[in-house]
Design an enzyme around this catalytic site. Sequence first.
Site, mmCIF file in Angstrom:
data_model
loop_
_atom_site.group_PDB
_atom_site.id
_atom_site.type_symbol
_atom_site.label_atom_id
_atom_site.label_comp_id
_atom_site.label_asym_id
_atom_site.label_seq_id
_atom_site.Cartn_x
_atom_site.Cartn_y
_atom_site.Cartn_z
ATOM 1 N N ASP A 83 0.853 -1.186 0.000
ATOM 2 C CA ASP A 83 0.000 0.000 0.000
ATOM 3 C C ASP A 83 0.898 1.250 0.000
ATOM 4 O OD1 ASP A 83 -2.331 1.505 0.218
ATOM 5 O OD2 ASP A 83 -2.493 1.265 2.395
ATOM 6 N N HIS A 189 -7.529 10.039 4.019
ATOM 7 C CA HIS A 189 -7.090 8.948 4.904
ATOM 8 C C HIS A 189 -7.422 9.310 6.352
ATOM 9 C CE1 HIS A 189 -4.193 8.010 1.474
ATOM 10 N NE2 HIS A 189 -4.931 6.942 1.608
ATOM 11 N N HIS A 223 -9.469 5.028 -2.325
ATOM 12 C CA HIS A 223 -8.720 5.048 -1.060
ATOM 13 C C HIS A 223 -9.532 5.802 -0.020
ATOM 14 C CE1 HIS A 223 -4.463 3.755 -1.972
ATOM 15 N NE2 HIS A 223 -5.100 3.561 -3.102
ATOM 16 N N SER A 225 -11.602 4.909 2.163
ATOM 17 C CA SER A 225 -13.023 4.605 1.977
ATOM 18 C C SER A 225 -13.635 3.819 3.123
ATOM 19 C CB SER A 225 -13.221 3.888 0.653
ATOM 20 O OG SER A 225 -12.994 4.810 -0.404
ATOM 21 N N SER A 226 -13.118 4.037 4.312
ATOM 22 C CA SER A 226 -13.838 3.518 5.472
ATOM 23 C C SER A 226 -15.145 4.285 5.597
ATOM 24 C CB SER A 226 -13.010 3.695 6.744
ATOM 25 O OG SER A 226 -12.081 2.634 6.880
ATOM 26 N N ASN A 266 -10.212 0.554 -0.389
ATOM 27 C CA ASN A 266 -9.321 0.461 0.762
ATOM 28 C C ASN A 266 -10.067 0.801 2.050
ATOM 29 O OD1 ASN A 266 -7.396 0.031 -1.186
ATOM 30 N ND2 ASN A 266 -6.012 1.629 -0.456
ATOM 31 N N VAL A 267 -9.974 -0.108 3.001
ATOM 32 C CA VAL A 267 -10.657 0.078 4.288
ATOM 33 C C VAL A 267 -9.651 -0.214 5.396
ATOM 34 C CG1 VAL A 267 -12.483 -0.814 5.797
ATOM 35 C CG2 VAL A 267 -12.888 -0.625 3.329
ATOM 36 N N ASP A 268 -9.398 0.771 6.237
ATOM 37 C CA ASP A 268 -8.502 0.538 7.375
ATOM 38 C C ASP A 268 -9.095 1.110 8.659
ATOM 39 O OD1 ASP A 268 -6.294 -0.246 8.857
ATOM 40 O OD2 ASP A 268 -5.013 1.388 8.182
HETATM 41 ZN ZN LIG Z 1 -4.512 5.145 0.586
#
Ligand SMILES: [Zn+2]
Length: 350
Positions: A83, A189, A223, A225-226, A266-268
């Site tokens: 990533d 982010h 990105h 994208s939580s 992307n999910v973090d």
């Molecule tokens: Zn990212």
Amino acid sequence: MPLVTMRQLLDEAAKGGYGVGAFNVNDMEQIQAIMMAARQTKSPVIAQASRGARAFAEDLYLFKLIQAAAELNPDIPIAMHQDHGNSFETCKSAIALGYTSVMMDGSLKEDGKTPSTFDENVDVTRRVVDYAHERGVTVEGEIGVLGGVEDGHGAGGSGLEHITDPDQAVEFAERTGVDALAIAIGTSHGAYKFNKKPDGSVLKMDVLIAIHKRLPQTHLVMHGSSSVPKELQDIVNEYGGKLKQTWGVPVEEIQLGIRNGVRKINVDTDNRLAITGAIRKVFAESPEKFDPRDYLKPAREAMAKVVAARMTEFGQAGHAGDYAPIPISEMAAGYKSGSLDPRPSLAGTR
Ligand SMILES: [Zn+2]
């Protein structure tokens, strides 16, 4: 099953009309949570590691955990992705470890903070594409700059400062030959993405749709994208946390993206919130406990629940058994012969 390339996984997602969540891994409990969710929902998996994760866990520990996941789950395709690679060297070192996919984020300079010029981005991304494709490895590029900072990576600010220009996206895809393209449409982010439920003034789904119309064959990546659901924020705060209320990207907007070319999401942050909420709950309710397993187990379960929900919402559930992995050497041969060349000018000629 050996690790699969992200290109194959996303090509399959495009065929099936679904998206695939990319979940960040920093430790054993997180990869276990992802695999618990994947088994439960029969989903293909993208696991990804930031530079921060590689430093935190140490490269070899982290990569061996992914290999263990592949060995223990022979029926589930898993792609391992770098990533936000900040340089050619970062991507090269991930490929040397055995990652099957890398992101070269040339939208920022090597410091991971300063926006680069378009030509600088094209140059470094093209270099990574040449090197990676020769080895069958997938490359994701980024055009436009996301807001916020995560793991020390990011330009900061709101997501509205460097929205992707659709014309530049087309030129970038053509000049670099990336397999997947991350675009900036107002997301950021970290936890603090929007200060109210996002509408079209801050989340530019119209730009995404315009890019997809111009690049119908390119796998788009969202990105930051939580969804940052209120329930997860509330658990953290109920047990002593101090999060300011915030809004993420609503799942229905992501689903609109998936109908318009988005294949990787992307999910973090959601997983971080789930883990922290579960641990805080144990600490608050059972302060006498001190065995780390007493709080890591519920933390792992809380993350698995979020991941399983996203896998279902993105449509990847049920697709783990659709295909057998294409060996990476065969992917390399496909790039060499041109049959896998993703440049838009070649679309329809293969
Ligand atoms: Zn990212």
